[in-house]
Design a protein around this motif. Sequence first.
Motif, PDB file in Angstrom:
ATOM      1  N   ARG A   1       0.827  -1.212   0.000  1.00 66.30           N
ATOM      2  CA  ARG A   1       0.000   0.000   0.000  1.00 66.30           C
ATOM      3  C   ARG A   1       0.860   1.261   0.000  1.00 66.30           C
ATOM      4  O   ARG A   1       0.538   2.254  -0.654  1.00 66.30           O
ATOM      5  CB  ARG A   1      -0.928  -0.010   1.220  1.00 66.30           C
ATOM      6  CG  ARG A   1      -1.982   1.079   1.229  1.00 66.30           C
ATOM      7  CD  ARG A   1      -2.828   1.023   2.484  1.00 66.30           C
ATOM      8  NE  ARG A   1      -2.085   1.285   3.701  1.00 66.30           N
ATOM      9  CZ  ARG A   1      -1.649   2.490   4.087  1.00 66.30           C
ATOM     10  NH1 ARG A   1      -1.865   3.532   3.335  1.00 66.30           N
ATOM     11  NH2 ARG A   1      -0.991   2.634   5.208  1.00 66.30           N
ATOM     12  N   LEU A   2       1.993   1.188   0.710  1.00 63.89           N
ATOM     13  CA  LEU A   2       2.852   2.371   0.828  1.00 63.89           C
ATOM     14  C   LEU A   2       3.726   2.618  -0.399  1.00 63.89           C
ATOM     15  O   LEU A   2       3.883   3.762  -0.832  1.00 63.89           O
ATOM     16  CB  LEU A   2       3.763   2.245   2.056  1.00 63.89           C
ATOM     17  CG  LEU A   2       3.087   2.297   3.413  1.00 63.89           C
ATOM     18  CD1 LEU A   2       4.098   2.018   4.513  1.00 63.89           C
ATOM     19  CD2 LEU A   2       2.412   3.644   3.626  1.00 63.89           C
ATOM     20  N   VAL A   3       4.324   1.548  -0.933  1.00 63.18           N
ATOM     21  CA  VAL A   3       5.326   1.766  -1.992  1.00 63.18           C
ATOM     22  C   VAL A   3       5.118   0.907  -3.237  1.00 63.18           C
ATOM     23  O   VAL A   3       5.837   1.077  -4.224  1.00 63.18           O
ATOM     24  CB  VAL A   3       6.766   1.537  -1.466  1.00 63.18           C
ATOM     25  CG1 VAL A   3       7.109   2.563  -0.403  1.00 63.18           C
ATOM     26  CG2 VAL A   3       6.969   0.127  -0.949  1.00 63.18           C
ATOM     27  N   GLY A   4       4.170  -0.015  -3.189  1.00 61.87           N
ATOM     28  CA  GLY A   4       3.955  -0.878  -4.344  1.00 61.87           C
ATOM     29  C   GLY A   4       3.397  -0.111  -5.525  1.00 61.87           C
ATOM     30  O   GLY A   4       2.801   0.953  -5.382  1.00 61.87           O
ATOM     31  N   TRP A   5       3.614  -0.666  -6.716  1.00 60.70           N
ATOM     32  CA  TRP A   5       3.095  -0.080  -7.951  1.00 60.70           C
ATOM     33  C   TRP A   5       3.477   1.399  -8.082  1.00 60.70           C
ATOM     34  O   TRP A   5       2.657   2.258  -8.354  1.00 60.70           O
ATOM     35  CB  TRP A   5       1.595  -0.289  -8.058  1.00 60.70           C
ATOM     36  CG  TRP A   5       1.225  -1.729  -7.887  1.00 60.70           C
ATOM     37  CD1 TRP A   5       0.627  -2.299  -6.810  1.00 60.70           C
ATOM     38  CD2 TRP A   5       1.491  -2.794  -8.804  1.00 60.70           C
ATOM     39  NE1 TRP A   5       0.495  -3.653  -6.990  1.00 60.70           N
ATOM     40  CE2 TRP A   5       1.023  -3.988  -8.212  1.00 60.70           C
ATOM     41  CE3 TRP A   5       2.087  -2.862 -10.066  1.00 60.70           C
ATOM     42  CZ2 TRP A   5       1.119  -5.223  -8.846  1.00 60.70           C
ATOM     43  CZ3 TRP A   5       2.185  -4.106 -10.675  1.00 60.70           C
ATOM     44  CH2 TRP A   5       1.701  -5.257 -10.078  1.00 60.70           C
TER      45      TRP A   5
ATOM     46  N   PHE B   1       6.001   8.974  -1.818  1.00 55.51           N
ATOM     47  CA  PHE B   1       6.004   8.553  -0.417  1.00 55.51           C
ATOM     48  C   PHE B   1       6.179   9.748   0.518  1.00 55.51           C
ATOM     49  O   PHE B   1       7.035  10.610   0.302  1.00 55.51           O
ATOM     50  CB  PHE B   1       7.128   7.540  -0.172  1.00 55.51           C
ATOM     51  CG  PHE B   1       7.121   6.973   1.207  1.00 55.51           C
ATOM     52  CD1 PHE B   1       6.231   5.977   1.550  1.00 55.51           C
ATOM     53  CD2 PHE B   1       7.984   7.456   2.174  1.00 55.51           C
ATOM     54  CE1 PHE B   1       6.206   5.458   2.828  1.00 55.51           C
ATOM     55  CE2 PHE B   1       7.971   6.933   3.455  1.00 55.51           C
ATOM     56  CZ  PHE B   1       7.081   5.934   3.783  1.00 55.51           C
ATOM     57  N   SER B   2       5.358   9.787   1.575  1.00 52.43           N
ATOM     58  CA  SER B   2       5.412  10.864   2.563  1.00 52.43           C
ATOM     59  C   SER B   2       5.997  10.335   3.869  1.00 52.43           C
ATOM     60  O   SER B   2       5.361   9.528   4.555  1.00 52.43           O
ATOM     61  CB  SER B   2       4.010  11.418   2.817  1.00 52.43           C
ATOM     62  OG  SER B   2       4.029  12.292   3.929  1.00 52.43           O
ATOM     63  N   TRP B   3       7.180  10.808   4.201  1.00 53.12           N
ATOM     64  CA  TRP B   3       7.817  10.376   5.450  1.00 53.12           C
ATOM     65  C   TRP B   3       7.026  10.858   6.654  1.00 53.12           C
ATOM     66  O   TRP B   3       6.872  10.126   7.634  1.00 53.12           O
ATOM     67  CB  TRP B   3       9.261  10.875   5.512  1.00 53.12           C
ATOM     68  CG  TRP B   3      10.129  10.131   4.563  1.00 53.12           C
ATOM     69  CD1 TRP B   3      10.533  10.521   3.320  1.00 53.12           C
ATOM     70  CD2 TRP B   3      10.657   8.824   4.763  1.00 53.12           C
ATOM     71  NE1 TRP B   3      11.272   9.533   2.726  1.00 53.12           N
ATOM     72  CE2 TRP B   3      11.375   8.478   3.604  1.00 53.12           C
ATOM     73  CE3 TRP B   3      10.591   7.897   5.794  1.00 53.12           C
ATOM     74  CZ2 TRP B   3      12.030   7.262   3.453  1.00 53.12           C
ATOM     75  CZ3 TRP B   3      11.241   6.687   5.658  1.00 53.12           C
ATOM     76  CH2 TRP B   3      11.955   6.372   4.494  1.00 53.12           C
ATOM     77  N   ASN B   4       6.539  12.078   6.606  1.00 48.21           N
ATOM     78  CA  ASN B   4       5.801  12.635   7.749  1.00 48.21           C
ATOM     79  C   ASN B   4       4.543  11.832   8.057  1.00 48.21           C
ATOM     80  O   ASN B   4       4.200  11.647   9.220  1.00 48.21           O
ATOM     81  CB  ASN B   4       5.424  14.095   7.476  1.00 48.21           C
ATOM     82  CG  ASN B   4       6.641  14.988   7.427  1.00 48.21           C
ATOM     83  OD1 ASN B   4       7.671  14.674   8.023  1.00 48.21           O
ATOM     84  ND2 ASN B   4       6.544  16.086   6.698  1.00 48.21           N
ATOM     85  N   GLN B   5       3.871  11.355   7.037  1.00 52.27           N
ATOM     86  CA  GLN B   5       2.629  10.617   7.247  1.00 52.27           C
ATOM     87  C   GLN B   5       2.855   9.154   7.593  1.00 52.27           C
ATOM     88  O   GLN B   5       1.976   8.514   8.163  1.00 52.27           O
ATOM     89  CB  GLN B   5       1.749  10.697   5.998  1.00 52.27           C
ATOM     90  CG  GLN B   5       1.201  12.070   5.727  1.00 52.27           C
ATOM     91  CD  GLN B   5       0.371  12.110   4.441  1.00 52.27           C
ATOM     92  OE1 GLN B   5       0.302  11.130   3.711  1.00 52.27           O
ATOM     93  NE2 GLN B   5      -0.233  13.254   4.175  1.00 52.27           N
TER      94      GLN B   5
ATOM     95  N   GLY C   1      15.179   1.536   0.863  1.00 49.44           N
ATOM     96  CA  GLY C   1      15.095   0.604   1.985  1.00 49.44           C
ATOM     97  C   GLY C   1      13.696   0.055   2.168  1.00 49.44           C
ATOM     98  O   GLY C   1      13.513  -1.125   2.488  1.00 49.44           O
ATOM     99  N   ILE C   2      12.701   0.891   1.946  1.00 49.53           N
ATOM    100  CA  ILE C   2      11.315   0.431   2.048  1.00 49.53           C
ATOM    101  C   ILE C   2      11.010  -0.525   0.895  1.00 49.53           C
ATOM    102  O   ILE C   2      10.348  -1.544   1.079  1.00 49.53           O
ATOM    103  CB  ILE C   2      10.319   1.610   2.040  1.00 49.53           C
ATOM    104  CG1 ILE C   2      10.641   2.589   3.177  1.00 49.53           C
ATOM    105  CG2 ILE C   2       8.884   1.110   2.184  1.00 49.53           C
ATOM    106  CD1 ILE C   2       9.873   3.879   3.098  1.00 49.53           C
TER     107      ILE C   2
END
Length: 187
Positions: free
Chosen positions: A82-86, A92-96, A142-143
């Motif tokens: 959900r965070l980084v796929g596709w 990507f939001s580091w704060n969130q 890394g993610i």
Amino acid sequence: MSSRKLAISLVFAIMIMFMIVIGVNLLPENENMKAEESKEDKEEAIETITVQAEERDESESNNNEIRGTNQIITRVHAELNRLVGWNRYRGFSWNQNETLLESLIEDIESIVEVEMDEQIIKDAENTILSLKRAIDKRDTNGILFAHRIMHDLDYFANSNVADGIRYQVTNYGDDEQINEIEAYVNQ
């Protein structure tokens, strides 16, 4: 053995012992010898049943650890997807998401604590190190690496072949691309 099962086993054993004592007291003298032998047989049977129950509980505990590991792998993989796929890593939001990444690390650490398979432990440790490095360096690579490890573990552990892709980055899969992950986490 869970405390509930232990309590049930103890109550069952006490009830049997109580019935044996009452039965022995009701028998005539000449049958007391037979009753003693019967009592010893029953005690041996109780002990056998207790040992078998303990062995079954230990086996169930190992199965629960496997199910728990598999569920964590599925859950972490889904979150990382959900965070980084596709290509979502591009926005990507580091704060969130930093707090979520830290909670995923905690989930994966629980795999390390209970898992018995050394290869899965090593893959879990690589995932943790990838996520920690990603957070420290604000590095989405890394993610992505963590996602790829969990993706492949989900494939192996849960037979999840949803997208047909394998990154070949796990120790568990004896994969050829594992050096890429290890180079990243050992920087």
